[in-house]
Scaffold this active site. Structure first.
Site, mmCIF file in Angstrom:
data_model
loop_
_atom_site.group_PDB
_atom_site.id
_atom_site.type_symbol
_atom_site.label_atom_id
_atom_site.label_comp_id
_atom_site.label_asym_id
_atom_site.label_seq_id
_atom_site.Cartn_x
_atom_site.Cartn_y
_atom_site.Cartn_z
ATOM 1 N N LEU A 1 0.862 -1.183 0.000
ATOM 2 C CA LEU A 1 0.000 0.000 0.000
ATOM 3 C C LEU A 1 0.900 1.235 0.000
ATOM 4 O O LEU A 1 1.410 1.659 1.042
ATOM 5 C CB LEU A 1 -0.939 -0.003 1.209
ATOM 6 N N ASP A 2 1.084 1.811 -1.173
ATOM 7 C CA ASP A 2 2.026 2.911 -1.357
ATOM 8 C C ASP A 2 1.504 4.196 -0.727
ATOM 9 O O ASP A 2 0.342 4.569 -0.934
ATOM 10 C CB ASP A 2 2.259 3.123 -2.866
ATOM 11 N N ALA A 3 2.373 4.869 0.018
ATOM 12 C CA ALA A 3 2.084 6.192 0.594
ATOM 13 C C ALA A 3 0.747 6.226 1.329
ATOM 14 O O ALA A 3 0.061 7.247 1.358
ATOM 15 C CB ALA A 3 2.099 7.258 -0.507
ATOM 16 N N ILE A 4 0.398 5.124 1.959
ATOM 17 C CA ILE A 4 -0.930 4.987 2.563
ATOM 18 C C ILE A 4 -1.171 5.988 3.687
ATOM 19 O O ILE A 4 -2.313 6.404 3.934
ATOM 20 C CB ILE A 4 -1.125 3.531 3.064
#
Length: 594
Positions: free
Chosen positions: A249-252
């Site tokens: 989960l990128d840059a969540i």
């Protein structure tokens, strides 16, 4: 199964009530529940799995290799797309030829059409970038190796059709993006960049200001609109169908925004993670979620939740602390941090890495290293050819945010300058990381000992390009066929360490870990398998001088036979001292085989 299905409905409804409190009414939430469940692929009770709580979905054999889809390419020629072979096919060839026995999963960084940030400004989430290959190439890699896929969930490209529809105020995406007013109180917003937060855009309904956490080509989604959430659950189902076993989960942390707040780590963001976890594990219970949150350590740990958010979190404090340890020859800070880290509950674990496609983040070291020590580390990296990326603080000051440098060059010396121990120091760093509690992730350019790519920095104008080299496959093979090349020495040394690690029960990601007290120059920790049958003492000399360690200080059990797994030799029970050469590591086990 009917009870599990009813329970799923109730859980999803609860998540939505927390996320959308004050945003949606009860009837709207009730309508969304079955839509979400259907989109994740659960049409009836028969499709619904009961997730086993606190189950470890990994073991000591798990090693994740991080790579771009085109980190290795065939020579340019006259073919339609510029390469003799599609890069994803070349990647599979490399994995089969050089990494088959040392990795369990491949993290292919965003492989979709994009407009900037080397893939993290996604134009279309549903198709593979045709210059890399197609979905069949992804599926072939996923079939042989576990696939880790990025869910770039905070933002997308300003060139996406969704954003063009936002400008036109018509069609899908016309209401997907977060806007604010320049008059809003935005001083508290935490930023990883120095660009303006708001981007002025002329739309069909007038001037609007869209929120851009990272760059003006990366426009942030508005998750207050449930259609955005529904769209991303559709995307998750697609990726599952294509073989994804691990979601990053990128840059969540930046997902939910509120003007007047820091707009990071808000409770709604945590609840979205819990909701996605609930949906995914009821549909595909063996799937793993890893949150990418490049933030201070205390905040990062919160993404475990109560073992109901991320299965794994990036161990972001490890890279700067381990780098600092090896260039200063002092493990005090690394040791203190290790002692403060809580053991991960069963069903959760750490994702350990010391290099990736991004630089070495410094925010996770804030509060662990002083500003003066961070500055000293940054200066050292610049002396070794690296760059420093900056961020703006609340009061407008600029602070170092990230060190941009290839890891092999970051470890070419100490604060005193470059020396002859570059390779030994580099292998020592990985020996320390590979033994730690958690799942190891190894960047392809670390595996290959790729140095700084100055040319790419100049060509792209991006500091991060320094560690995003693109290898020509034939050139790489030539280097790897040369036993004297640094690349061969790195790959063979790391492969040896990884093969040893993969067969030791005491290196299970959730095996017991205890930090040893061996002074400033020797870093050590003890691991013990869950059945208590195997113990491994991991001892590293993190200095450029030969050091001795008294066996009595390690407290080996005297009636056991001990064996150095790396040196492949028994420990003489009659000796008083272990002698470690500069940057040497020993893995001392009571078992000589796995």
């Amino acid at each position: 199964m009917a009870d599990v299905f009813v329970n799923l409905q109730e859980k999803v409804k609860h998540h939505l009530e927390v996320i959308y409190e004050g945003v949606l009414n009860s009837s709207d939430i009730t309508t969304i529940v079955p839509e979400l469940i259907s989109k994740i692929g659960i049409q009836s009770a028969e499709d619904c799995h009961y997730p086993t709580p606190h189950k470890n979905r990994w073991d000591e054999s798990d090693i994740i290799m991080i790579t771009y889809g085109d980190s290795i390419v065939e020579n340019m020629d006259t073919s339609e797309f510029g390469y003799q072979q599609k890069p994803l096919k070349t990647l599979l060839r490399f994995l089969e030829d050089y990494a088959d026995s040392i990795i369990s999963h491949v993290h292919i960084l965003p492989f979709f059409p994009y407009s900037s940030d080397d893939g993290f400004s996604v134009i279309d989430y549903s198709i593979v970038n045709q210059s890399l290959g197609d979905w069949s190439d992804i599926e072939k890699i996923a079939d042989k190796y576990g696939l880790m896929t990025d869910l770039v969930i905070n933002h997308c490209s300003s060139r996406s059709q969704w954003f063009q529809n936002f400008i036109a105020k018509d069609g899908i995406g016309s209401d997907y993006f977060f806007t604010a007013s320049p008059s809003d109180d935005l001083k508290a917003v935490v930023r990883p960049r120095t660009s303006d937060l708001l981007k002025e855009v002329e739309t069909a309904s007038g001037i609007e200001h869209v929120w851009c956490t990272f760059s003006h080509d990366q426009v942030d989604f508005d998750f207050r609109n449930p259609k955005v959430l529904l769209t991303f659950v559709d995307i998750i189902r697609l990726y599952l169908d294509k073989g994804t076993k691990i979601f990053r989960l990128d840059a969540i942390a930046f997902l939910w925004k509120v003007a007047g707040s820091p707009s990071i780590n808000l409770h709604q963001t945590h609840e979205v993670v819990r909701l996605l976890r609930t949906l995914i594990e009821h549909a595909e219970p063996e799937t793993v979620i890893i949150t990418e949150t490049n933030i201070p350590n205390r905040e990062n740990l919160t993404y475990f939740g109560n073992a109901n958010e991320a299965h794994a979190i990036y161990n972001f404090s490890l890279p700067p602390l381990l780098l600092n340890t090896l260039v200063t020859g002092d493990c005090s800070y690394l040791k203190s941090w290790m002692m403060s880290m809580p053991p991960a509950q069963n069903g959760t674990t750490y994702f350990n890495f010391i290099a990736s496609h991004d630089g070495i983040g410094l925010r996770p070291a804030e509060g662990l290293l002083s500003d003066e020590e961070l500055t000293s580390l940054a200066n050292c990296m610049q002396n070794f050819g690296g760059r420093v990326s900056w961020r703006a603080t609340e009061n407008g000051e600029q602070k170092p945010y990230e060190l941009n440098i290839a890891l092999i060059d970051a470890l070419k010396g100490t604060l005193e300058g470059a020396d002859k121990y570059q390779l030994q120091r580099f292998i020592c760093a990985h020996a320390i990381m590979l033994g730690l509690e958690g799942i190891p992730g190894i960047y392809i350019h670390s595996l290959l000992g790729t140095p700084n790519d100055e040319e790419k920095v100049l060509n792209t104008g991006q500091n991060r390009g320094i560690n995003r080299h693109r290898w020509d496959y034939k050139s790489l093979v030539t280097h790897l066929d040369n036993d004297n090349s640094m690349h061969t020495k790195v790959l063979s040394s790391l492969s040896m360490l990884i093969r040893i690690r993969r067969s030791q029960a005491a290196f299970h990601p959730n095996a017991t870990q205890f930090t040893l007290q061996l002074g400033r120059r020797i870093f050590g920790y003890w691991r013990q398998s869950a059945d208590r049958q195997q113990s491994i003492f991991c001892i590293s000399n993190i200095s450029h001088k030969t050091k001795k360690v008294r066996l009595s200080d390690i407290n080996l059990i005297e009636n056991s036979l001990w064996f150095d797994l790396i040196g492949e030799k028994p420990i003489d029970p009659n000796t008083e001292d272990l002698v470690l050469k500069p940057y040497q590591t020993m893995w001392i086990s009571n078992k000589s085989t796995g």
